[in-house]
Write a protein that holds these residues in place. Structure first.
Motif, short mmCIF file in Angstrom:
data_model
loop_
_atom_site.label_atom_id
_atom_site.label_comp_id
_atom_site.label_asym_id
_atom_site.label_seq_id
_atom_site.Cartn_x
_atom_site.Cartn_y
_atom_site.Cartn_z
N GLU A 24 -0.94 -7.01 6.31
CA GLU A 24 -0.96 -5.70 5.62
C GLU A 24 0.15 -5.57 4.58
O GLU A 24 -0.08 -5.10 3.46
CB GLU A 24 -0.85 -4.59 6.67
CG GLU A 24 -0.87 -3.19 6.08
CD GLU A 24 -0.77 -2.12 7.14
OE1 GLU A 24 -0.57 -0.95 6.76
OE2 GLU A 24 -0.86 -2.44 8.35
N ALA A 28 -0.44 -5.09 0.59
CA ALA A 28 0.06 -3.88 -0.06
C ALA A 28 0.93 -4.22 -1.26
O ALA A 28 0.82 -3.59 -2.33
CB ALA A 28 0.84 -3.03 0.94
N LYS A 32 0.26 -3.46 -5.36
CA LYS A 32 1.26 -2.83 -6.22
C LYS A 32 1.59 -3.70 -7.43
O LYS A 32 1.64 -3.22 -8.56
CB LYS A 32 2.54 -2.56 -5.41
CG LYS A 32 3.64 -1.89 -6.21
CD LYS A 32 4.87 -1.65 -5.35
CE LYS A 32 6.00 -1.00 -6.17
NZ LYS A 32 7.22 -0.79 -5.35
N ASN A 39 -6.94 1.52 -2.22
CA ASN A 39 -6.29 2.34 -1.20
C ASN A 39 -6.33 1.58 0.13
O ASN A 39 -7.26 1.73 0.91
CB ASN A 39 -7.00 3.69 -1.08
CG ASN A 39 -6.25 4.68 -0.21
OD1 ASN A 39 -5.47 4.29 0.66
ND2 ASN A 39 -6.48 5.96 -0.43
N LEU A 40 -5.31 0.77 0.37
CA LEU A 40 -5.28 -0.06 1.56
C LEU A 40 -5.24 0.77 2.83
O LEU A 40 -5.91 0.45 3.82
CB LEU A 40 -4.08 -1.01 1.51
CG LEU A 40 -3.87 -1.93 2.71
CD1 LEU A 40 -5.08 -2.83 2.92
CD2 LEU A 40 -2.61 -2.76 2.55
N GLU A 41 -4.46 1.85 2.82
CA GLU A 41 -4.35 2.71 4.00
C GLU A 41 -5.71 3.26 4.41
O GLU A 41 -6.07 3.26 5.59
CB GLU A 41 -3.37 3.86 3.72
CG GLU A 41 -3.11 4.74 4.93
CD GLU A 41 -2.12 5.86 4.64
OE1 GLU A 41 -1.91 6.71 5.52
OE2 GLU A 41 -1.58 5.89 3.51
N ILE A 115 -9.96 -3.86 -3.43
CA ILE A 115 -8.76 -4.67 -3.19
C ILE A 115 -8.86 -5.96 -4.01
O ILE A 115 -9.83 -6.70 -3.88
CB ILE A 115 -8.61 -5.01 -1.69
CG1 ILE A 115 -8.41 -3.73 -0.88
CG2 ILE A 115 -7.43 -5.96 -1.47
CD1 ILE A 115 -8.33 -3.96 0.62
#
Length: 403
Positions: A24, A28, A32, A39-41, A115
């Motif tokens: 994760e 992330a 960036k 939106n990984l979350e 992603i």
């Protein structure tokens, strides 16, 4: 008989959610570094919810099977009625949960497909200005006379007609005329002959494709800032690169390892909402993370000196996309087994996703700009580079038609 096994089409990307969850932090940081809006979350939350619903669906299915098996035996009428009611309730609950599971799966796919690919560790981090020059070839030509840009050269040598094209098609379009037509065809045939010597299979591709194929190649035809032209009232797009129909040629297939690598060179028009130009003194850039497209693991651009603009400009781009596109397109290969299978086990190794490598062999319009500006002469003529002359009927120079 076709050596390539076509399997049942899948419209979902084979995204490795387990790997994403286990890495994760790395994912992330990659999002960036690439200025991605993924939106990984949300992806991880949706994945958790999907797994929970999936478990509940499996539990209800198991209970339904237990009830069904009881119904097959001898049971009292009152007990049978209870089983019927229980089975009905389980069925209704399953229908609702299965609908929820489908919606969750679709939402998860939509978010997860945003992603980007991971990034090669040697890629410079930052925007385009952080890209690293890896190689320089030649130096910008020094002119002993006032230079002209390709627009002026084209007008004086009667090679382009922008005014008529603007009336017919709108701005950014043009007619090629006279030697410019020969130059375009010469560049195409020279390029094909060069890459075919290196074992590439030539293709002339469709120029309209399904929107889903565009998406599977990592492009977003419906995004607000898209460069893709979509056909109104349908689910098709004009191609912005031959990479898209070439990528789709083995969609949903399992290839024998012995057939790899498959090397294709495709000629097509490229419909994009962008502008471009080129030159001859060139440099190769290792593009920074913020300038990588979603599919690219690493990308090298070739830029050429453009005398008319007084700067370097991109004329070619080569991207290593690893298995990003193949996981979406469903392109796999069957590894050749190197060990003796265990007793009772199948002899075939499990299929693996192929890697794709995409590059521009010759961006023809940009190369025309490049050649006109760099090979212009003081008298206003343009010399044809020697390698192109056999592909242009022996033409050596483009001269004024009227004096």
């Amino acid at each position: 008989m076709n050596d390539f096994l076509v399997v049942k089409p899948s419209w979902k990307a084979a995204i490795d959610f387990k790997w994403i969850r286990e890495n994760e932090g790395v994912v992330a940081a990659n999002i960036k570094n690439r200025n991605s809006n993924a939106n990984l979350e949300l992806v991880l939350k949706l994945h958790d919810r999907m797994l929970d619903v999936q478990k509940e669906v499996e539990r209800l299915r198991a209970e339904r099977n237990v009830v069904a098996n009881k119904m097959k035996g001898k049971v009292e009428p009152s007990e049978r009625q209870k089983l019927i009611e229980e089975g009905k309730n389980l069925k209704e609950g399953l229908i609702t949960l299965e609908e929820d599971l489908l919606k969750l799966t679709d939402e998860l796919q939509q978010e997860a497909q945003c992603i980007p690919n991971m990034t090669h560790p040697d890629v410079p981090i930052g925007g385009e200005d952080c890209s690293t020059i890896r190689k320089m070839v030649g130096n910008p030509r020094e002119f002993g006379f006032p230079i002209k840009d390709h627009l002026q050269l084209g007008k004086e040598l009667d090679l382009f007609d922008f005014d008529a094209a603007a009336e017919v098609s709108g701005s950014k379009f043009y007619y090629l005329k006279n030697e410019a037509v020969m130059l375009e065809l010469g560049l195409i045939n020279w390029t094909l002959s060069e890459v075919m010597k290196r074992g590439f299979i030539p293709l002339a591709t469709p120029e309209i494709v399904r929107s889903s194929v565009v998406e599977k190649c990592g492009f977003q035809p419906r995004a607000a800032n898209t460069q893709v032209y979509s056909i109104e009232g349908g689910d098709q797009c004009l191609i912005g690169t031959a990479e898209i129909p070439v990528g789709g040629i083995h969609m949903d297939s399992i290839l024998p390892e012995s057939s790899l690598p498959l090397k294709y060179v495709a000629f097509s028009h490229c419909f994009r909402t962008e502008a471009g130009a080129a030159g001859t003194a060139t440099r190769t850039l290792d593009m920074a993370s913020g300038d990588l497209g979603a599919p690219a693991y690493r990308k090298f651009d070739v830029e050429a000196w453009m005398p008319g603009l007084g700067r370097y400009g991109e004329i070619s781009s080569a991207s290593n996309c690893t298995d990003f596109q193949s996981r979406r397109l469903g392109i796999r290969y069957r590894p050749e087994s190197t060990t003796t299978p265990k007793k009772g086990k199948g002899s075939s190794a499990p299929p693996q996703f192929v890697h794709t490598l995409n590059a521009t062999a010759c961006a023809v319009p940009r190369m025309i700009v490049c050649l006109l500006e760099n090979y212009q002469q003081e008298d206003g003529s343009v010399i044809i580079p020697e390698p192109l002359r056999p592909f242009m009927g022996g033409l050596q120079v483009i001269k004024y038609k009227f004096k």
